[in-house]
Write an enzyme that holds these catalytic residues in place. Structure first.
Site, PDB file in Angstrom:
ATOM      1  CG  LEU A   1      -8.642   5.887   9.383  1.00  0.00           C
ATOM      2  CD1 LEU A   1      -8.771   5.123  10.585  1.00  0.00           C
ATOM      3  CD2 LEU A   1      -8.986   4.956   8.150  1.00  0.00           C
TER       4      LEU A   1
ATOM      5  CG  ASP B   1       4.318 -11.383   4.934  1.00  0.00           C
ATOM      6  OD1 ASP B   1       4.812 -10.965   3.596  1.00  0.00           O
ATOM      7  OD2 ASP B   1       4.976 -12.211   5.695  1.00  0.00           O
TER       8      ASP B   1
ATOM      9  CG  HIS C   1       3.673  -6.262  -4.472  1.00  0.00           C
ATOM     10  ND1 HIS C   1       3.779  -6.861  -3.216  1.00  0.00           N
ATOM     11  CD2 HIS C   1       5.009  -6.571  -4.820  1.00  0.00           C
ATOM     12  CE1 HIS C   1       4.898  -7.526  -2.788  1.00  0.00           C
ATOM     13  NE2 HIS C   1       5.712  -7.354  -4.075  1.00  0.00           N
TER      14      HIS C   1
HETATM   15  C1  IPE Z   1       7.140  -7.359   6.590  1.00  0.00           C
HETATM   16  O1  IPE Z   1       7.074  -8.357   5.553  1.00  0.00           O
HETATM   17  C2  IPE Z   1       7.108  -6.033   5.831  1.00  0.00           C
HETATM   18  C3  IPE Z   1       5.985  -5.543   5.374  1.00  0.00           C
HETATM   19  C4  IPE Z   1       4.938  -6.445   5.214  1.00  0.00           C
HETATM   20  C5  IPE Z   1       5.929  -4.385   4.498  1.00  0.00           C
HETATM   21  P1  IPE Z   1       8.243  -9.309   4.907  1.00  0.00           P
HETATM   22  O2  IPE Z   1       7.778 -10.485   4.099  1.00  0.00           O
HETATM   23  O3  IPE Z   1       9.264  -8.143   4.616  1.00  0.00           O
HETATM   24  O4  IPE Z   1       8.950 -10.205   6.291  1.00  0.00           O
HETATM   25  P2  IPE Z   1       9.800 -11.004   6.484  1.00  0.00           P
HETATM   26  O5  IPE Z   1      11.008 -10.516   5.790  1.00  0.00           O
HETATM   27  O6  IPE Z   1       9.110 -12.398   6.161  1.00  0.00           O
HETATM   28  O7  IPE Z   1      10.041 -11.354   8.062  1.00  0.00           O
HETATM   29  C1  IPE Z   2       4.151  -8.193   1.662  1.00  0.00           C
HETATM   30  O1  IPE Z   2       4.097  -9.280   0.739  1.00  0.00           O
HETATM   31  C2  IPE Z   2       4.506  -6.992   0.907  1.00  0.00           C
HETATM   32  C3  IPE Z   2       5.800  -6.478   1.040  1.00  0.00           C
HETATM   33  C4  IPE Z   2       6.864  -6.758   1.936  1.00  0.00           C
HETATM   34  C5  IPE Z   2       6.106  -5.153   0.278  1.00  0.00           C
HETATM   35  P1  IPE Z   2       5.361  -9.764   0.420  1.00  0.00           P
HETATM   36  O2  IPE Z   2       5.850  -9.242  -0.723  1.00  0.00           O
HETATM   37  O3  IPE Z   2       6.117 -10.051   1.719  1.00  0.00           O
HETATM   38  O4  IPE Z   2       4.761 -11.354   0.057  1.00  0.00           O
HETATM   39  P2  IPE Z   2       5.448 -12.762   0.522  1.00  0.00           P
HETATM   40  O5  IPE Z   2       5.693 -12.929   1.848  1.00  0.00           O
HETATM   41  O6  IPE Z   2       6.618 -13.336  -0.241  1.00  0.00           O
HETATM   42  O7  IPE Z   2       4.331 -13.877   0.230  1.00  0.00           O
HETATM   43 MG    MG Z   3       6.553 -11.645   3.111  1.00  0.00          MG
END
Ligand code: IPE
Ligand code: IPE
Ligand code: MG
Length: 250
Positions: free
Chosen positions: A128, A17, A34
């Site tokens: 792995l 995240d 990303h």
């Molecule tokens: C969780 O991250 C899902 C992934 C890392 C793929 P999110 O950014 O979507 O989670 P929430 O919405 O903050 O809980």
């Molecule tokens: C996690 O990073 C990746 C996915 C959920 C695909 P985020 O896109 O949720 O990044 P933040 O939380 O907005 O910083």
């Molecule tokens: Mg996020």
């Protein structure tokens, strides 16, 4: 020097995240975050190989992430496809077995085909076990396992009274892998966001404020060291655990 034997987790699960915030801090579009995150995936996979961790499960796209703006979802799909195509050969050469867990019916055909091809190519590898969770949700996983139990009962292969934790766990995604020992979340939030709910029942949780594109070998090393210093009791008393490990010669 690596951690002493026995304190290296067999299975690490990571909620990757913070990509969006990393990009925003740099005044870049979220999609740049990303892309940067893919580099971290490469680094952490290599660290797992080097440290002989058996299994790594990465949360790449949740069943809730479809709710994001269309352009971001589309970019993520393109990035999956591009990354699969670009990385699979190297993964294969490194002995990585790749599997995608989640409900893949919702993905575009080309992506599904590449997922299946990557899984088939790497099926015999054992350096792995890499699972990428895409359109995955822990509740979905438990529900699909329940469906399979029901189908087995209806077909007369399973008695309803034989449904227990083992029978359900055997029908979850990644059932052949040990449960995650260490559950890491980057990006500062302290929640599971519907990742591996059943399987992480006894995982050690580790949260870091580092955003996923900033997470690196050293940060991963800190998470592993933190894990190694913990006492996992599984319901026992601390004294029982100490006595057991003394008997086991550790
Ligand atoms: C969780 O991250 C899902 C992934 C890392 C793929 P999110 O950014 O979507 O989670 P929430 O919405 O903050 O809980
Ligand atoms: C996690 O990073 C990746 C996915 C959920 C695909 P985020 O896109 O949720 O990044 P933040 O939380 O907005 O910083
Ligand atoms: Mg996020």
């Amino acid at each position: 020097m690596g951690a002493p034997a026995g304190v290296v987790p067999r299975h690490v699960a990571i909620v990757m995240d913070g990509n969006g915030r990393w990009a925003r801090q740099r005044r870049l579009p979220r999609t740049a975050g990303h892309r940067a995150g893919v580099k971290t995936v490469r680094v952490i996979v290599e660290e797992c190989l080097r440290r002989r961790i058996e299994a790594l499960t990465l949360f790449a796209f949740s069943s809730e992430n479809w709710r994001r703006p269309r352009a971001e979802v589309d970019l993520l799909m393109q990035l999956f496809l591009h990354t699969l195509r670009g990385e699979v050969r190297q993964l294969h050469e490194n002995g990585v077995r790749l599997r995608i867990i989640g409900e893949r019916g919702a993905f575009p055909d080309t992506l599904r085909r590449h997922m299946a091809e990557a899984e088939a190519l790497t099926a015999g590898n054992d350096a792995l076990q890499l699972q990428v969770a895409a359109n995955y949700g822990g509740r979905w996983d438990i529900a699909q396992a329940a469906q399979r139990l029901a189908a087995d009962c209806a077909a007369g292969r399973l008695a309803p009274t034989a449904i227990d934790e083992t029978a359900l766990a055997a029908r979850l995604a990644g059932a052949d892998l040990p449960d995650p020992d260490l559950f890491v979340r980057t990006g500062g939030e302290k929640r599971m966001s519907n990742f591996l709910l059943w399987q992480s029942a006894y995982a050690e949780l580790y949260f870091t404020d580092l955003l996923w594109p900033e997470f690196d070998e050293d940060a991963f090393g800190l998470a592993l060291a933190d894990y190694a210093a913990r006492q996992r009791r599984f319901g026992l008393t601390g004294e029982q655990v100490v006595a057991m490990s003394a008997r086991a010669g550790g």
